[in-house]
Scaffold this motif. Structure first.
Motif, PDB file in Angstrom:
ATOM      1  N   PHE A   1      48.376 -11.823  29.225  1.00  0.00           N
ATOM      2  CA  PHE A   1      49.186 -10.651  29.695  1.00  0.00           C
ATOM      3  C   PHE A   1      49.966 -10.850  30.924  1.00  0.00           C
ATOM      4  CE2 PHE A   1      46.624  -8.559  26.257  1.00  0.00           C
ATOM      5  CZ  PHE A   1      47.428  -7.628  25.692  1.00  0.00           C
ATOM      6  N   ASN A   2      50.897 -10.057  31.180  1.00  0.00           N
ATOM      7  CA  ASN A   2      51.410  -9.983  32.315  1.00  0.00           C
ATOM      8  C   ASN A   2      50.869  -9.491  33.510  1.00  0.00           C
ATOM      9  OD1 ASN A   2      53.667  -9.973  34.278  1.00  0.00           O
ATOM     10  ND2 ASN A   2      54.927  -8.616  33.322  1.00  0.00           N
ATOM     11  N   LEU A   3      50.518 -10.017  34.562  1.00  0.00           N
ATOM     12  CA  LEU A   3      49.622  -9.783  35.692  1.00  0.00           C
ATOM     13  C   LEU A   3      50.406  -8.992  36.552  1.00  0.00           C
ATOM     14  CD1 LEU A   3      47.689 -13.107  36.679  1.00  0.00           C
ATOM     15  CD2 LEU A   3      46.799 -11.069  35.219  1.00  0.00           C
ATOM     16  N   GLU A   4      51.651  -8.676  36.524  1.00  0.00           N
ATOM     17  CA  GLU A   4      52.477  -7.607  37.179  1.00  0.00           C
ATOM     18  C   GLU A   4      52.305  -6.204  36.677  1.00  0.00           C
ATOM     19  OE1 GLU A   4      56.541  -8.751  37.063  1.00  0.00           O
ATOM     20  OE2 GLU A   4      56.148 -10.654  38.131  1.00  0.00           O
ATOM     21  N   ASP A   6      50.020  -2.814  35.674  1.00  0.00           N
ATOM     22  CA  ASP A   6      48.878  -2.184  36.178  1.00  0.00           C
ATOM     23  C   ASP A   6      47.567  -2.816  35.216  1.00  0.00           C
ATOM     24  OD1 ASP A   6      47.136  -0.486  37.585  1.00  0.00           O
ATOM     25  OD2 ASP A   6      47.214   1.095  36.098  1.00  0.00           O
ATOM     26  N   ARG A   7      46.445  -2.690  35.721  1.00  0.00           N
ATOM     27  CA  ARG A   7      45.196  -3.511  35.079  1.00  0.00           C
ATOM     28  C   ARG A   7      44.939  -2.454  33.842  1.00  0.00           C
ATOM     29  NH1 ARG A   7      40.065  -3.712  34.233  1.00  0.00           N
ATOM     30  NH2 ARG A   7      39.002  -5.740  34.004  1.00  0.00           N
ATOM     31  N   ARG A  10      47.178  -2.856  30.903  1.00  0.00           N
ATOM     32  CA  ARG A  10      46.910  -4.314  30.076  1.00  0.00           C
ATOM     33  C   ARG A  10      45.471  -4.083  29.216  1.00  0.00           C
ATOM     34  NH1 ARG A  10      45.270  -8.443  34.068  1.00  0.00           N
ATOM     35  NH2 ARG A  10      45.761  -6.705  35.793  1.00  0.00           N
ATOM     36  N   GLN A  14      45.312  -4.172  25.374  1.00  0.00           N
ATOM     37  CA  GLN A  14      44.567  -5.055  24.680  1.00  0.00           C
ATOM     38  C   GLN A  14      43.670  -4.500  23.683  1.00  0.00           C
ATOM     39  OE1 GLN A  14      44.726  -8.511  25.075  1.00  0.00           O
ATOM     40  NE2 GLN A  14      43.170  -8.681  23.411  1.00  0.00           N
ATOM     41  N   GLU A  83      37.671  -5.734  27.934  1.00  0.00           N
ATOM     42  CA  GLU A  83      37.631  -5.922  29.446  1.00  0.00           C
ATOM     43  C   GLU A  83      37.442  -7.508  29.826  1.00  0.00           C
ATOM     44  OE1 GLU A  83      37.304  -4.515  32.846  1.00  0.00           O
ATOM     45  OE2 GLU A  83      36.953  -3.136  31.420  1.00  0.00           O
ATOM     46  N   VAL A  86      41.180  -9.157  29.655  1.00  0.00           N
ATOM     47  CA  VAL A  86      41.981  -8.527  30.654  1.00  0.00           C
ATOM     48  C   VAL A  86      41.561  -9.379  32.012  1.00  0.00           C
ATOM     49  CG1 VAL A  86      42.671  -6.721  32.140  1.00  0.00           C
ATOM     50  CG2 VAL A  86      42.604  -6.347  29.637  1.00  0.00           C
ATOM     51  N   GLY A  87      40.267  -9.413  32.218  1.00  0.00           N
ATOM     52  CA  GLY A  87      39.843 -10.309  33.385  1.00  0.00           C
ATOM     53  C   GLY A  87      39.970  -9.584  34.578  1.00  0.00           C
ATOM     54  N   LEU A  89      41.370  -9.106  37.380  1.00  0.00           N
ATOM     55  CA  LEU A  89      42.715  -8.755  38.400  1.00  0.00           C
ATOM     56  C   LEU A  89      43.476  -7.691  37.895  1.00  0.00           C
ATOM     57  CD1 LEU A  89      44.003 -12.521  38.888  1.00  0.00           C
ATOM     58  CD2 LEU A  89      42.446 -11.370  40.482  1.00  0.00           C
TER      59      LEU A  89
END
Length: 89
Positions: A1-4, A6-7, A10, A14, A83, A86-87, A89
């Motif tokens: 997923f795009n890390l830019e 918001d978590r 994302r 997911q 969870e 997503v990781g 970050l």
């Protein structure tokens, strides 16, 4: 997923993808019974169960996001996998 992104966004994306993947399993099980007809007394409750489970997960996620303003991390198995994917970050 795009890390830019918001978590939380994302995580929700997911989780939605995992819920959609979960819908494949009843379809695969049902396709195994195509050789013989599935009795209506089994097919209807199974379809209802899948629908109610799916709608419960969607409504729970919407309620947590829009009403409570928190992350919907209470769906068994799905939330834990989302969870993890997503990781931190």
């Amino acid at each position: 997923f795009n890390l830019e992104m918001d978590r939380t966004l994302r995580f929700n994306a997911q989780q939605a993808a995992l819920i959609d993947v979960m819908l494949i399993f009843p379809e695969l099980i049902g396709s195994g019974f195509e050789e013989g007809d599935v009795p209506r007394s089994l097919a209807e409750p199974a379809c209802n169960f899948v629908y109610y489970t799916y709608m419960s997960a969607v409504l729970y996620s919407m309620y947590c996001n829009f009403v409570q303003g928190k992350k919907p991390n209470g769906i068994p198995y799905v939330s834990n996998y989302a969870e993890t994917m997503v990781g931190p970050l």
